[in-house]
Design a protein around this motif. Structure first.
Motif, mmCIF file in Angstrom:
data_model
loop_
_atom_site.group_PDB
_atom_site.id
_atom_site.type_symbol
_atom_site.label_atom_id
_atom_site.label_comp_id
_atom_site.label_asym_id
_atom_site.label_seq_id
_atom_site.Cartn_x
_atom_site.Cartn_y
_atom_site.Cartn_z
ATOM 1 N N SER A 142 -26.989 -23.575 -17.366
ATOM 2 C CA SER A 142 -27.735 -23.106 -15.953
ATOM 3 C C SER A 142 -26.529 -23.646 -14.902
ATOM 4 O O SER A 142 -26.632 -24.374 -13.978
ATOM 5 N N VAL A 143 -25.343 -23.184 -15.097
ATOM 6 C CA VAL A 143 -23.996 -23.600 -14.411
ATOM 7 C C VAL A 143 -24.016 -22.513 -13.254
ATOM 8 O O VAL A 143 -24.602 -21.502 -13.359
ATOM 9 N N ASN A 144 -23.356 -22.976 -12.329
ATOM 10 C CA ASN A 144 -23.052 -21.870 -11.181
ATOM 11 C C ASN A 144 -22.433 -20.845 -11.618
ATOM 12 O O ASN A 144 -21.223 -20.576 -12.110
ATOM 13 N N THR A 145 -22.977 -19.580 -10.990
ATOM 14 C CA THR A 145 -22.278 -18.292 -11.090
ATOM 15 C C THR A 145 -21.959 -17.888 -9.521
ATOM 16 O O THR A 145 -22.488 -16.593 -9.453
ATOM 17 N N LYS A 165 -29.556 -19.096 -18.420
ATOM 18 C CA LYS A 165 -30.392 -19.435 -17.287
ATOM 19 C C LYS A 165 -29.724 -19.195 -16.243
ATOM 20 O O LYS A 165 -30.421 -18.594 -15.107
ATOM 21 N N SER A 166 -28.398 -19.337 -16.126
ATOM 22 C CA SER A 166 -27.675 -18.690 -15.007
ATOM 23 C C SER A 166 -28.030 -17.168 -14.474
ATOM 24 O O SER A 166 -28.171 -16.587 -15.829
ATOM 25 N N THR A 167 -27.902 -16.946 -13.425
ATOM 26 C CA THR A 167 -28.035 -15.499 -12.983
ATOM 27 C C THR A 167 -26.570 -14.784 -13.236
ATOM 28 O O THR A 167 -25.755 -15.078 -12.723
ATOM 29 N N CYS A 213 -28.217 -17.223 -3.420
ATOM 30 C CA CYS A 213 -28.256 -16.135 -4.366
ATOM 31 C C CYS A 213 -28.568 -14.746 -3.724
ATOM 32 O O CYS A 213 -28.002 -13.937 -4.395
ATOM 33 N N LEU A 231 -20.814 -31.898 -15.192
ATOM 34 C CA LEU A 231 -19.448 -32.150 -15.336
ATOM 35 C C LEU A 231 -19.099 -33.067 -14.023
ATOM 36 O O LEU A 231 -18.394 -33.750 -14.057
ATOM 37 N N GLY A 241 -25.581 -28.063 -16.666
ATOM 38 C CA GLY A 241 -25.674 -27.728 -15.291
ATOM 39 C C GLY A 241 -26.945 -28.659 -14.634
ATOM 40 O O GLY A 241 -28.059 -28.219 -14.863
ATOM 41 N N GLY A 301 -28.323 -28.722 -11.612
ATOM 42 C CA GLY A 301 -28.285 -28.203 -10.022
ATOM 43 C C GLY A 301 -29.382 -28.184 -9.908
ATOM 44 O O GLY A 301 -30.477 -28.633 -10.024
ATOM 45 N N LYS A 312 -33.516 -9.821 -13.236
ATOM 46 C CA LYS A 312 -33.225 -10.847 -12.298
ATOM 47 C C LYS A 312 -32.372 -10.485 -11.071
ATOM 48 O O LYS A 312 -32.886 -10.617 -9.996
#
Ligand code: NAD
Ligand code: UGA
Length: 460
Positions: A90-93, A131-133, A277, A39, A13, A15, A221
């Motif tokens: 750290s990908v998007n969630t 790392k992602s939330t 977020c 990706l 990720g 981002g 978090k």
């Protein structure tokens, strides 16, 4: 591998979080080879170009200083997964928009896909850093996926949420209030937590590196973001009382912020909070509460988002009412589209809601932003109505009936407002959605000035 020697870090990720975080690790740990993958090939190309995909003060210099040395941006591959000692995810969630929990729960499909790739290609013993939330207990679910293989690979999963704010990402990463690491119970989990802590301890004082259990770390978090957003909604709710009573919200922020128990930060009233977020994390927290049968707690946190929606609505209502109940065909110059200054990020920006509502009223909308115009065009590409984008702020305001401040960019404080006023239609309105300008000064120039949470300074 001894957990002490982390030599190869991979981050999935590239981002707003992955890029800056890895740049700082590379800057502070020259002996660690850091590779960031995505990706999205275009994003990787941009990270390798002169024009980075993320705008953050200090990021350019840092990336350019380490890129090609111990910092690399590449398209994701099985070889890179196989050679890493530590993998940050750290990908998007984003908020899930389908099925169970639609509109509230976190969509973890990108995380799960990443976990399955890790299981397939990474070597046993690799430390996986969340790392992602994510919702509380995600690490546990991910760990189950990671241990579902037939080859008997073992992984340690850590929670290491990120607290950086956009616009100050590099500053926050270099000097964080705290770094939070949640590790699984047992010796392996502890050793993995220590290995990550040792990376951070190279530049973060030891007493600011907190080790907790995984669930506390994950939940902290969401709770941190919920508390921050709650402060914004609280002061915004007060801004409504101020407009009704003639009190001034800035004076109230100052007065209550001097109470050391309350503190002065995050008390700036405005058109509402944005960003990728706050809303998603509170909705997620509220959804988690509901799934545990805590409906009162869920409703409590949900009201923070409701208040934010109300604030944006209220702001547009005031804009329309002040202009004699119609903005149809009237040019409205929107200054600022990013959700806050010093970023080109427009995710969940209040400016998007304000634009849409003004277009519904058939206004002629012109948007200016020093960094976020391209993103604004993308966000509004499907909107019907009279909308244009103007890189020259003076041209944006020319012939406008109203100027509307939506992002407090420093440059908006330094504009020649006499020049802007003289080129506008009269009566000229100035709606200050960020309490960014001096009301008396603007009124003196000739504007009808309406700031959030303060009384109106009118000439008509
Ligand atoms: P982002 O959308 O900017 O970046 C995520 C990237 O991950 C995308 O480029 C996507 O293509 C890529 N990706 C998805 N699946 C992948 C895979 N399997 N392999 C490689 N790349 C993959 O998101 P962001 O703003 O960086 O946020 C990432 C996470 O961090 C989210 O969970 C968010 O809640 C959290 N967070 C964000 C901020 C912030 O300020 N933006 C701050 C703290 C935490
Ligand atoms: C926020 C948190 O501050 C970070 O700690 C967290 O890591 C991040 O969310 C995340 O998880 O993504 P960010 O959204 O980048 O960071 O920016 P903030 O400075 O928190 O501002 C959020 C929104 O609240 C902005 O729209 C801002 O204008 C608004 N805000 C903030 C106010 O209206 N008033 C304030 O007093 C403060």
């Amino acid at each position: 591998m001894s957990h002490k020697d982390v030599k190869e870090i991979l981050c999935l990720g590239a981002g707003y979080v992955g890029g800056p975080t890895m740049a700082v690790i590379a800057e502070k740990c020259h002996d660690i080879n850091v590779t960031v993958v995505d990706l999205n090939e275009d994003r990787i190309k941009a990270w390798n170009s002169d024009s980075l995909p993320v705008y953050e003060p200090g990021l350019d210099e840092m990336v350019k200083g380490r890129r090609g040395k111990n910092l690399h941006f590449k398209v994701a591959s099985s070889e890179l997964l196989a050679s890493a000692d530590m993998i940050f995810v750290s990908v998007n969630t984003p908020t899930k928009m389908y099925g169970q929990g639609a509109g509230r729960a976190a969509d973890l499909r990108f995380w799960e896909l990443a976990a399955r790739d890790i299981l397939k290609h990474a070597k046993s013993g690799t430390i996986i850093v969340e790392k992602s939330t994510v919702p509380v207990k995600t690490a546990e679910a991910i760990s189950r996926i990671l241990h579902s293989g037939t080859e008997g690979k073992q992984f340690s999963v850590l929670s290491n949420p990120e607290f950086l704010a956009e616009g100050t990402a590099i500053k926050d990463l270099l000097n964080p209030d705290r770094v939070l690491i949640g590790n699984e119970p047992g010796e392996e989990g502890k050793a993995a937590g220590e290995a990550l802590a040792n990376v951070y301890r190279r530049w973060v004082p030891t007493d600011r590196v907190l080790l907790t259990n995984v669930w506390s770390s994950e939940l902290s978090k969401l709770v941190a973001n919920a508390f921050l957003a709650q402060r914004v909604s609280s002061i915004n709710s007060v801004s409504a009382i101020c407009e009704a009573t003639g009190a001034d919200v800035s004076e109230i922020s100052r007065a209550i912020g001097m109470d050391s128990r309350i503190g002065p930060k995050f008390l700036q009233a405005g058109v509402g909070f944005g960003g990728s977020c706050f809303k998603k994390d509170i909705l997620n927290l509220s959804y988690i509460c509901e799934t545990f049968g805590l409906s009162e707690v869920a409703a409590y946190w949900r009201s923070v988002v409701d208040m934010n929606d109300y604030q944006m609505e209220r702001f547009v209502k005031r804009i329309v009412e002040a202009q004699f109940n119609t903005v149809a065909g009237k040019k409205q110059a929107l200054l600022g589209f990013a959700f806050k200054p010093d970023t080109n990020d427009t995710r969940e920006t209040p400016a998007l809601t304000v634009t849409r509502k003004l277009l519904e009223e058939k206004a002629k909308v012109v948007i200016h932003d020093p960094e976020a115009l391209e993103n604004a065009k993308w966000d509004l590409k499907d909107e019907q109505g009279d909308i244009s984008y103007e890189p020259d702020v003076y041209k944006a305001c020319e012939g406008a009936h109203s100027v509307i401040i939506l992002t407090h960019w420093q440059e908006y404080r330094e504009l020649d407002y006499e020049r802007i006023f003289s080129a506008m239609e009269k009566p000229a309105f100035l709606f200050d959605g960020r309490l960014w300008l001096n009301p008396e000064k603007m009124h003196k120039i000739g504007f009808n000035y309406l700031g959030i949470g303060s009384s109106e300074l009118m000439h008509i």
